[in-house]
Design a protein around this motif. Structure first.
Motif, mmCIF file in Angstrom:
data_model
loop_
_atom_site.group_PDB
_atom_site.id
_atom_site.type_symbol
_atom_site.label_atom_id
_atom_site.label_comp_id
_atom_site.label_asym_id
_atom_site.label_seq_id
_atom_site.Cartn_x
_atom_site.Cartn_y
_atom_site.Cartn_z
ATOM 1 N N TRP A 189 -8.954 -2.705 -25.511
ATOM 2 C CA TRP A 189 -8.678 -2.780 -26.936
ATOM 3 C C TRP A 189 -8.216 -4.176 -27.327
ATOM 4 O O TRP A 189 -8.062 -5.054 -26.478
ATOM 5 N N ALA A 190 -7.967 -4.373 -28.612
ATOM 6 C CA ALA A 190 -7.366 -5.614 -29.125
ATOM 7 C C ALA A 190 -6.556 -5.267 -30.377
ATOM 8 O O ALA A 190 -6.890 -4.320 -31.103
ATOM 9 N N TRP B 222 -6.311 -6.736 -33.208
ATOM 10 C CA TRP B 222 -6.999 -6.942 -34.482
ATOM 11 C C TRP B 222 -8.017 -5.839 -34.791
ATOM 12 O O TRP B 222 -8.567 -5.766 -35.886
ATOM 13 N N CYS B 223 -8.272 -4.944 -33.846
ATOM 14 C CA CYS B 223 -9.305 -3.912 -33.968
ATOM 15 C C CYS B 223 -8.735 -2.659 -34.646
ATOM 16 O O CYS B 223 -7.896 -1.964 -34.062
ATOM 17 N N GLY B 224 -9.185 -2.372 -35.855
ATOM 18 C CA GLY B 224 -8.719 -1.199 -36.596
ATOM 19 C C GLY B 224 -8.964 0.113 -35.871
ATOM 20 O O GLY B 224 -8.048 0.939 -35.733
ATOM 21 N N PRO B 225 -10.195 0.381 -35.397
ATOM 22 C CA PRO B 225 -10.436 1.627 -34.664
ATOM 23 C C PRO B 225 -9.568 1.748 -33.399
ATOM 24 O O PRO B 225 -9.141 2.844 -33.041
ATOM 25 N N CYS B 226 -9.280 0.622 -32.754
ATOM 26 C CA CYS B 226 -8.413 0.643 -31.564
ATOM 27 C C CYS B 226 -7.017 1.124 -31.943
ATOM 28 O O CYS B 226 -6.425 1.963 -31.244
ATOM 29 N N ARG B 227 -6.498 0.600 -33.015
ATOM 30 C CA ARG B 227 -5.161 0.986 -33.474
ATOM 31 C C ARG B 227 -5.142 2.447 -33.932
ATOM 32 O O ARG B 227 -4.174 3.165 -33.695
ATOM 33 N N MET B 228 -6.214 2.888 -34.568
ATOM 34 C CA MET B 228 -6.294 4.281 -35.007
ATOM 35 C C MET B 228 -6.337 5.241 -33.823
ATOM 36 O O MET B 228 -5.792 6.344 -33.901
ATOM 37 N N MET B 229 -6.977 4.837 -32.754
ATOM 38 C CA MET B 229 -7.123 5.715 -31.595
ATOM 39 C C MET B 229 -5.869 5.750 -30.717
ATOM 40 O O MET B 229 -5.679 6.684 -29.942
ATOM 41 N N ALA B 230 -5.002 4.769 -30.818
ATOM 42 C CA ALA B 230 -3.832 4.675 -29.925
ATOM 43 C C ALA B 230 -3.015 5.961 -29.852
ATOM 44 O O ALA B 230 -2.683 6.410 -28.748
ATOM 45 N N VAL C 139 -5.646 -2.182 -21.689
ATOM 46 C CA VAL C 139 -5.802 -3.596 -21.384
ATOM 47 C C VAL C 139 -6.229 -4.298 -22.671
ATOM 48 O O VAL C 139 -7.256 -3.951 -23.263
ATOM 49 N N ASP C 140 -5.423 -5.257 -23.101
ATOM 50 C CA ASP C 140 -5.718 -6.049 -24.289
ATOM 51 C C ASP C 140 -6.800 -7.061 -23.919
ATOM 52 O O ASP C 140 -6.558 -7.980 -23.130
ATOM 53 N N GLY D 183 -18.038 -4.177 -26.706
ATOM 54 C CA GLY D 183 -17.475 -3.613 -27.925
ATOM 55 C C GLY D 183 -16.218 -2.832 -27.591
ATOM 56 O O GLY D 183 -16.085 -2.314 -26.489
ATOM 57 N N ILE D 184 -15.304 -2.777 -28.552
ATOM 58 C CA ILE D 184 -14.063 -2.034 -28.357
ATOM 59 C C ILE D 184 -13.835 -1.129 -29.561
ATOM 60 O O ILE D 184 -14.369 -1.425 -30.633
#
Length: 148
Positions: free
Chosen positions: A65-66, A68-76, A95-96, A111-112
């Motif tokens: 993930w990263a 800055w990634c919206g979907p990454c933050r939503m999935m956390a 892992v960032d 892709g993340i």
């Protein structure tokens, strides 16, 4: 004596040996005292990831993930929920990719968010995109069976 599992501490990177029948008892790292299989998602670096992939006897699901990634933050939160459900038979880590570009190259991440399941020293499967906890759990169980 029963089977012994090797677990890499996600906090300090130390290899630990844990009796398989004691995995549910909340084993701790012999070096730093961190819990080894408590159902919490740990943020790890590339070096710790490499050790865990090669050394862990328990399946490891990694969220690449990263920030800055919206979907990454939503999935956390969903990833954290899945970690609770799968513990202690599967460990989950993050892992960032921005802080660990070597991981991006090593695992050919294009892709993340991207989930990669590792077991017995090798990559077992990948799942891309943000997913709810139930999908994450089903993905893991479909690839490692009743271990999870």
């Amino acid at each position: 004596m029963g089977a012994v599992l090797k677990l890499i501490c996600h906090d300090c990177g130390t290899a630990n040996r844990v009796p398989a029948d004691k995995l549910d008892a909340g084993p701790k790292c012999g070096t730093c005292g961190a819990r080894l299989a408590d159902g919490r998602v740990r943020e790890i670096d590339f070096a710790t990831l490499q050790k865990a992939v090669k050394g862990d006897d328990v399946p490891l699901l990694v969220d690449f993930w990263a920030a800055w990634c919206g979907p990454c933050r939503m999935m956390a939160p969903q990833f954290a929920k899945a970690a609770q459900a799968l513990a202690p038979r599967v460990r989950l880590a993050k892992v960032d990719t921005q802080a660990n570009p070597d991981a991006t190259v090593r695992y050919d991440i294009r892709g993340i968010p991207l989930l990669i399941l590792f077991h017995r020293g090798r990559e077992v499967a990948r799942l891309s995109g943000a997913r709810p906890a139930a999908d994450i759990e089903a993905f893991v169980r479909s690839h490692v069976g009743e271990t999870a």
